[in-house]
Design an enzyme around this catalytic site. Structure first.
Site, short mmCIF file in Angstrom:
data_model
loop_
_atom_site.label_atom_id
_atom_site.label_comp_id
_atom_site.label_asym_id
_atom_site.label_seq_id
_atom_site.Cartn_x
_atom_site.Cartn_y
_atom_site.Cartn_z
N HIS A 1 -12.14 -0.23 6.16
CA HIS A 1 -10.27 -0.69 5.91
C HIS A 1 -9.75 0.19 7.33
CE1 HIS A 1 -6.79 -0.63 3.18
NE2 HIS A 1 -6.12 -0.35 4.47
N HIS B 1 -0.63 5.95 7.85
CA HIS B 1 -1.68 4.79 7.70
C HIS B 1 -2.38 3.91 8.84
CE1 HIS B 1 -4.45 1.39 5.67
NE2 HIS B 1 -3.78 0.96 5.50
N GLU C 1 1.08 -1.31 0.08
CA GLU C 1 0.34 -0.31 0.29
C GLU C 1 0.36 1.10 -0.01
OE1 GLU C 1 -4.24 -0.35 1.28
OE2 GLU C 1 -3.02 -1.00 3.26
#
Lengths: 285, 285, 285, 285
Positions: C213, C143, C124
């Site tokens: 997510h 993240h 990612e």
């Protein structure tokens, strides 16, 4: 000999998880108490008229509230100066988990440091200065961003006493909304006018919530103010759960609250001794 | 040699977080068991007719309930005296996380200490004395302010059995409201009349909630009373979550509860051995 | 001598539980700082134009977010390259709790590693490359799969600022639903097109939620991005509790948010110093 | 020298709190790996045809699920026998936090121990024997009383996939109610008929909930079964929170679930390596 010594000590590190650590602390104190006491109680530059036990209570109170999750990197514990009642004592700007006796400074009635010696001070010392001014009975003030109380600070649901340990809440818990009088601000009590307004909302109560910010708990001793900050947080979490079950919870009445609060005063050393035993080893050098 | 020894022990402190500490305890016991056993089991002044294993169970039970978060600085674990069934055993006034065999005292059927030797006693010993009087089958009593049960103690929603470990709750869980019979009080069971009233509400059940206060769990052994205090707390938290999902949860029936409770008796040592291994190292001196 | 030395150190392991560990760390740093600093700051193969303090911030940030429960085995912290602003720095594929300076790699503006030397990279990384491309003001990107934010990522209820520490949320928090533009995917941002779409939804905000997510928090420094990732998680949990109380919570206004955010910048070192003290000892070798 | 050695090790005990312990473990492994590996992998009496790595995965899986709070004193992790696929491997009756390679026994397809040597076995081994019989693709079975899933096990609200890590739930999660076919029981899967019924409800899915009891997660490897048991628990807690926000959560579609599950397989070692590093030091002797 060395082996035995090391074994005796290291074994305790097995118990160093969660609440077990606190138990190991009992024994650790026997060895380190002299030194740890010094760190908890003796500033490098003495504070005139302040006895060592008061500084220790402030250090233990700051650190245990961090350990209990009531404080994170922010918040503070203060005490009225014992021999100069217009002044008060509070740490320099520092995470409460790190406070030692050496970090505690004296402030005058306007929140000015008496002898800063280059140390930085908390923006929000006016919470303390103005409550000491307005409430001669208050000997200690604790300010937190407790995760239990923040939801109540932005809700119309009043915080009410769920059980006997937070019985002091049965007197009613006002909410101070900084926006009402001051419009849009940084949310912080960074001057005397804000502190005065907060103290006026606290009035004669033991706890006041601050909208979108946290709370302030006061007490006739450091121990009681810390005890109240802790149980206010616990109560808020339990009240949320009771409300989620549906129906109106059967709260303590004001009469029950008053009677139970007297018992809390009588038995506070049972939990304070446990807390002290958990904290003192963290101070040994 | 020293190096190897120290390494072996200190390495375990790496595992000293959360549940990992309990595992390290397994090995620690091999070394310290003799001494730790002594602290768990042997009071300085022996209690006549009381065997060491019972004292150990009381010490482990008090400390593990603190470790599991069921108790904080308050609450107590007692046992009926094994050879004088009118008497019972309970710690002096002390945070349960700190109890050792040496702190356990004998009380008569009215809750008076048999040989206080200057030790202070719990205000609420009448919870224990009156339940032992009313319930000859009860061999152990645990009193908690468990955060799971307090919301149910002030709610009209009854506590019901969510799964097989707290199966004993399927028999029904009464709530004792001190205010009904006694008006506004300090909320504490500080005399025999209050204890009798509480015991009457408990009746023949394994658990009773106390409004705005906590609960009492009883058992035919210390292990079972502690097991029940723990799983009552767990059940309450899970039941709140099930209710929040919406709709009526599919609780255990009384018949399922009875059958599952028999299995709990049969397998209790699996969890008790784990708990004992977590606690014993905290007792080594 | 050895005895005293060992005692001094091991005693601190008594305090190794929960927040207490962080306090012990203060003293530990005095001893190990040289070596721990090296691990936090000095990669075996130096990264040209990257100073040691930036690498340390990335290491501390990765590890403290794991310690605080904001990250588990997944998630990442990156920084824009300080002397080559088209490039950025991020760990090789590794659980964030394990990151050292030596694990930090340089990536170009398309997310390609500059000098992989056999190290595997995060799928990612396009979250980072595309946000750095779209937002020249952003110096750090975090993240997470924070448990606080996931419920909000699948809900129509917008995340809003509950108190002053997460004041940056008062600007509004967009939700990026990968399915809208890309249909059924693996949910991961595994190419540049997905990263561009996410960056477009983030727009000029400090935080964006990713449906099913997690989230991304950005900042003008690593410290601020980590601070925001942490307080976004805290805010989400508190907002859930406020909503459960019933009624509309009294959120921070955008004006309050802007003012409070300035104060957060001014006081961030108070909490960062605490976090650094907790993390540095975990790096000593 | 000794001083340096001790310091290096003990310093790590500062980081022994919460997630920090896991980091310290990285270094600890360097020293103790040989011995810890032996405990994780080598039973005193070898299991024919079973390689060491499989035993280690079972030991790490049992212990990490206890560390993560998915298991308490109960629950079990099993694996299909790698060279005799009609048989399976599972610990003797023991709290999962205490399992070592030496505790792992072989069972035949009816759940009978092949060579008990006086060791007691789990009542509920029929969960495992009947799932291995019905599902040739299953290589590992995990049974938990996870606190996340119990509320869903008694609710009409189905468990659904909240985010990409628990993507396997998007296939649908059946609930097995023992009462439907068997009336009032002890709730336990204590014979083959009960196990067959449970396996029939599981059908071709990765997870089945057991009403008033817990769940079973299966996988093509021990790592995947453990990963699924963990993320099923996490998902359940997050889904409760999303439902409490109000409105219908935007769950993963089955198509998203399938795609995300493939990525989970690809990246599982990132979290497994972290878990292994946390657990290995607890095994050193």
């Amino acid at each position: 000999m060395t082996r035995k010594f090391v074994a005796r000590w290291v074994i305790r590190s097995f118990g160093a998880s969660g609440r077990l650590a606190r138990l190991g602390a009992v024994v650790a104190i026997a060895l380190v108490a002299g030194r740890a006491d010094a760190i908890a109680q003796t500033p490098t530059v003495p504070l005139a008229g302040v006895d060592a036990a008061l500084l220790e209570d402030m250090v233990v109170g700051s650190r245990i509230l961090a350990e209990l999750g009531v404080l994170d990197g922010f918040g503070h514990v203060s005490a009225r100066h014992p021999t100069n009642p217009n002044h008060f004592l509070m740490s320099r700007s520092l995470a409460p988990a790190l406070v030692t006796a050496d970090d505690i400074m004296e402030f005058d009635s306007d929140g000015n440091p008496v002898d800063a010696r280059g140390r930085t001070v908390f923006l929000e010392r006016f919470i303390h200065s103005e409550i000491y001014r307005a409430r001669p009975d208050v000997m200690s003030v604790v300010h937190t961003h407790s995760q239990g109380v923040i939801p109540f600070s932005v809700s119309k649901v009043p915080l009410r006493a769920m059980f006997h340990n937070p019985s002091f809440l049965a007197a009613g818990v006002p909410v101070w909304d900084i926006r009402k009088e001051f419009g849009e601000t940084s949310m912080l009590v960074e001057n005397a006018a804000l502190g005065k307004s907060l103290a006026a909302t606290l009035a004669n109560k033991p706890v006041v919530l601050m909208r979108g910010h946290g709370d302030v708990a006061i007490g006739p001793t450091v121990k009681m103010a810390v005890f109240r900050a802790y149980y206010t947080d616990v109560n808020a979490k339990l009240q949320s759960q009771a409300i989620a079950l549906g129906g109106e919870p059967n709260y303590l009445t004001p009469g029950e609250g008053e009677k139970a609060d007297k018992t809390n005063f009588a038995v506070i050393d049972r939990i304070w001794n446990l807390w002290r035993m958990q904290i003192m080893p963290t101070l040994a050098k």
